[in-house]
Scaffold this motif. Structure first.
Motif, PDB file in Angstrom:
ATOM      1  N   MET A 175       0.844  -1.178   0.000  1.00  5.55           N
ATOM      2  CA  MET A 175       0.000   0.000   0.000  1.00  5.55           C
ATOM      3  C   MET A 175       0.885   1.235   0.000  1.00  5.55           C
ATOM      4  O   MET A 175       1.897   1.299   0.682  1.00  5.55           O
ATOM      5  N   GLY A 176       0.505   2.276  -0.743  1.00  7.13           N
ATOM      6  CA  GLY A 176       1.287   3.498  -0.828  1.00  7.13           C
ATOM      7  C   GLY A 176       1.049   4.423   0.345  1.00  7.13           C
ATOM      8  O   GLY A 176       0.297   4.120   1.265  1.00  7.13           O
ATOM      9  N   ARG A 177       1.701   5.547   0.292  1.00  4.75           N
ATOM     10  CA  ARG A 177       1.580   6.554   1.344  1.00  4.75           C
ATOM     11  C   ARG A 177       0.152   7.082   1.399  1.00  4.75           C
ATOM     12  O   ARG A 177      -0.505   7.265   0.387  1.00  4.75           O
ATOM     13  N   SER A 178      -0.302   7.379   2.603  1.00  2.00           N
ATOM     14  CA  SER A 178      -1.624   7.960   2.785  1.00  2.00           C
ATOM     15  C   SER A 178      -1.667   9.351   2.169  1.00  2.00           C
ATOM     16  O   SER A 178      -0.650  10.033   2.051  1.00  2.00           O
ATOM     17  N   LEU A 179      -2.843   9.780   1.819  1.00  2.87           N
ATOM     18  CA  LEU A 179      -3.030  11.088   1.204  1.00  2.87           C
ATOM     19  C   LEU A 179      -3.389  12.160   2.220  1.00  2.87           C
ATOM     20  O   LEU A 179      -3.358  13.344   1.909  1.00  2.87           O
ATOM     21  N   ASN A 180      -3.746  11.756   3.455  1.00  5.44           N
ATOM     22  CA  ASN A 180      -4.192  12.710   4.466  1.00  5.44           C
ATOM     23  C   ASN A 180      -3.042  13.599   4.936  1.00  5.44           C
ATOM     24  O   ASN A 180      -1.897  13.166   5.004  1.00  5.44           O
ATOM     25  N   VAL A 181      -3.385  14.845   5.268  1.00  7.01           N
ATOM     26  CA  VAL A 181      -2.386  15.860   5.617  1.00  7.01           C
ATOM     27  C   VAL A 181      -2.657  16.377   7.030  1.00  7.01           C
ATOM     28  O   VAL A 181      -3.793  16.733   7.358  1.00  7.01           O
ATOM     29  N   LEU A 182      -1.606  16.428   7.842  1.00  4.45           N
ATOM     30  CA  LEU A 182      -1.704  17.010   9.181  1.00  4.45           C
ATOM     31  C   LEU A 182      -0.968  18.343   9.182  1.00  4.45           C
ATOM     32  O   LEU A 182       0.220  18.410   8.841  1.00  4.45           O
ATOM     33  N   ILE A 183      -1.683  19.404   9.575  1.00  5.67           N
ATOM     34  CA  ILE A 183      -1.139  20.754   9.594  1.00  5.67           C
ATOM     35  C   ILE A 183      -0.991  21.163  11.059  1.00  5.67           C
ATOM     36  O   ILE A 183      -1.982  21.254  11.785  1.00  5.67           O
TER      37      ILE A 183
ATOM     38  N   GLY B 206      -1.048  23.412   3.580  1.00 12.96           N
ATOM     39  CA  GLY B 206      -1.519  22.048   3.829  1.00 12.96           C
ATOM     40  C   GLY B 206      -2.768  21.719   3.035  1.00 12.96           C
ATOM     41  O   GLY B 206      -2.925  20.610   2.512  1.00 12.96           O
ATOM     42  N   TYR B 207      -3.658  22.702   2.922  1.00 14.47           N
ATOM     43  CA  TYR B 207      -4.868  22.502   2.127  1.00 14.47           C
ATOM     44  C   TYR B 207      -4.518  22.265   0.655  1.00 14.47           C
ATOM     45  O   TYR B 207      -5.066  21.360   0.017  1.00 14.47           O
ATOM     46  N   ASP B 208      -3.594  23.061   0.125  1.00 10.53           N
ATOM     47  CA  ASP B 208      -3.173  22.873  -1.270  1.00 10.53           C
ATOM     48  C   ASP B 208      -2.584  21.474  -1.481  1.00 10.53           C
ATOM     49  O   ASP B 208      -2.869  20.827  -2.486  1.00 10.53           O
ATOM     50  N   VAL B 209      -1.775  21.021  -0.521  1.00  4.65           N
ATOM     51  CA  VAL B 209      -1.190  19.676  -0.615  1.00  4.65           C
ATOM     52  C   VAL B 209      -2.308  18.624  -0.616  1.00  4.65           C
ATOM     53  O   VAL B 209      -2.300  17.690  -1.421  1.00  4.65           O
ATOM     54  N   SER B 210      -3.295  18.789   0.263  1.00  3.55           N
ATOM     55  CA  SER B 210      -4.381  17.803   0.340  1.00  3.55           C
ATOM     56  C   SER B 210      -5.242  17.817  -0.922  1.00  3.55           C
ATOM     57  O   SER B 210      -5.726  16.771  -1.360  1.00  3.55           O
ATOM     58  N   LYS B 211      -5.428  19.005  -1.497  1.00  2.00           N
ATOM     59  CA  LYS B 211      -6.197  19.102  -2.742  1.00  2.00           C
ATOM     60  C   LYS B 211      -5.507  18.342  -3.868  1.00  2.00           C
ATOM     61  O   LYS B 211      -6.144  17.613  -4.628  1.00  2.00           O
TER      62      LYS B 211
ATOM     63  N   SER C  81      -3.334  15.910  -3.568  1.00  2.00           N
ATOM     64  CA  SER C  81      -3.216  14.474  -3.302  1.00  2.00           C
ATOM     65  C   SER C  81      -4.569  13.779  -3.209  1.00  2.00           C
ATOM     66  O   SER C  81      -4.643  12.560  -3.318  1.00  2.00           O
ATOM     67  N   GLY C  82      -5.633  14.566  -2.979  1.00  2.00           N
ATOM     68  CA  GLY C  82      -6.950  13.970  -2.816  1.00  2.00           C
ATOM     69  C   GLY C  82      -7.217  13.506  -1.392  1.00  2.00           C
ATOM     70  O   GLY C  82      -8.192  12.810  -1.127  1.00  2.00           O
ATOM     71  N   GLY C  83      -6.360  13.904  -0.459  1.00  2.00           N
ATOM     72  CA  GLY C  83      -6.521  13.509   0.943  1.00  2.00           C
ATOM     73  C   GLY C  83      -7.306  14.529   1.742  1.00  2.00           C
ATOM     74  O   GLY C  83      -7.717  15.568   1.237  1.00  2.00           O
TER      75      GLY C  83
ATOM     76  N   SER D  72      -1.122  11.050  14.010  1.00  2.77           N
ATOM     77  CA  SER D  72      -0.749  10.681  12.631  1.00  2.77           C
ATOM     78  C   SER D  72      -1.102   9.237  12.326  1.00  2.77           C
ATOM     79  O   SER D  72      -1.581   8.918  11.235  1.00  2.77           O
ATOM     80  N   GLN D  73      -0.879   8.363  13.287  1.00  2.00           N
ATOM     81  CA  GLN D  73      -1.205   6.951  13.084  1.00  2.00           C
ATOM     82  C   GLN D  73      -2.713   6.737  13.076  1.00  2.00           C
ATOM     83  O   GLN D  73      -3.236   5.999  12.245  1.00  2.00           O
ATOM     84  N   LYS D  74      -3.410   7.386  13.981  1.00  2.00           N
ATOM     85  CA  LYS D  74      -4.866   7.232  14.073  1.00  2.00           C
ATOM     86  C   LYS D  74      -5.580   7.713  12.802  1.00  2.00           C
ATOM     87  O   LYS D  74      -6.533   7.100  12.342  1.00  2.00           O
ATOM     88  N   TYR D  75      -5.106   8.828  12.238  1.00  2.00           N
ATOM     89  CA  TYR D  75      -5.770   9.424  11.074  1.00  2.00           C
ATOM     90  C   TYR D  75      -5.043   9.154   9.763  1.00  2.00           C
ATOM     91  O   TYR D  75      -5.322   9.798   8.754  1.00  2.00           O
ATOM     92  N   ASN D  76      -4.119   8.196   9.786  1.00  2.00           N
ATOM     93  CA  ASN D  76      -3.464   7.742   8.571  1.00  2.00           C
ATOM     94  C   ASN D  76      -2.864   8.916   7.781  1.00  2.00           C
ATOM     95  O   ASN D  76      -3.161   9.117   6.610  1.00  2.00           O
ATOM     96  N   ILE D  77      -2.007   9.670   8.452  1.00  2.00           N
ATOM     97  CA  ILE D  77      -1.403  10.868   7.863  1.00  2.00           C
ATOM     98  C   ILE D  77      -0.232  10.474   6.962  1.00  2.00           C
ATOM     99  O   ILE D  77       0.617   9.684   7.338  1.00  2.00           O
ATOM    100  N   GLY D  78      -0.200  11.056   5.768  1.00  2.00           N
ATOM    101  CA  GLY D  78       0.887  10.806   4.832  1.00  2.00           C
ATOM    102  C   GLY D  78       1.830  11.983   4.690  1.00  2.00           C
ATOM    103  O   GLY D  78       2.983  11.830   4.309  1.00  2.00           O
ATOM    104  N   THR D  79       1.323  13.195   5.010  1.00  2.58           N
ATOM    105  CA  THR D  79       2.130  14.404   4.925  1.00  2.58           C
ATOM    106  C   THR D  79       1.852  15.262   6.149  1.00  2.58           C
ATOM    107  O   THR D  79       0.700  15.430   6.541  1.00  2.58           O
TER     108      THR D  79
END
Length: 129
Positions: free
Chosen positions: A1-9, A24-29, A31-33, A87-94
């Motif tokens: 499985m690849g890196r998660s798309l979710n972003v933590l700011i 962070g919003y731009d990154v999530s947009k 990546s689709g996370g 980060s682990q709970k919400y599957n953060i990739g960035t």
């Protein structure tokens, strides 16, 4: 499985952290996370008693809502533990963090180093002050 798309700011109690939320919003947009915004307040620190800091958090909460992110405020003296668990709970990739304006203590630099050791699958974006 690849890196998660979710972003933590990660934000502090400063209005200037709006730029971190926007990045962070731009990154999530792209990546689709999903973007998540977090502030970790030290235990015993009364940020609600300080009008400027309270207003800043309200402002950042509003900006977070505008970009579709939930803002979480947690109390702990263990910032690295809290950010790792979140980060682990919400599957953060960035994770998006601001560079410390004060490099005298080196504390923020150490926090980032510890996070990178613990979260090897997470991409870190450190935004210059």
């Amino acid at each position: 499985m690849g890196r998660s798309l979710n972003v933590l700011i990660c934000v502090t109690r400063q209005i200037s952290c709006e730029r971190l939320i926007r990045i962070g919003y731009d990154v999530s947009k792209k990546s689709g996370g999903k973007p998540h915004v977090i502030h970790v307040a030290p235990i015993g620190e009364n940020f609600l008693g300080n009008p400027k800091e309270g207003e800043a958090l309200d402002y950042l909460f509003d900006i977070s809502k505008q970009v579709g992110a939930e803002m979480t405020v947690l109390r702990s003296n263990e910032v690295v533990e809290v950010l790792t668990d979140f980060s682990q709970k919400y599957n953060i990739g960035t994770m998006v963090l601001g560079e410390s304006a004060s490099t005298k203590s080196g504390r923020e630099g150490e926090i980032i180093r510890q996070l990178k050791r613990r979260l090897r699958d997470v991409e870190f974006i450190v935004v210059p002050a």
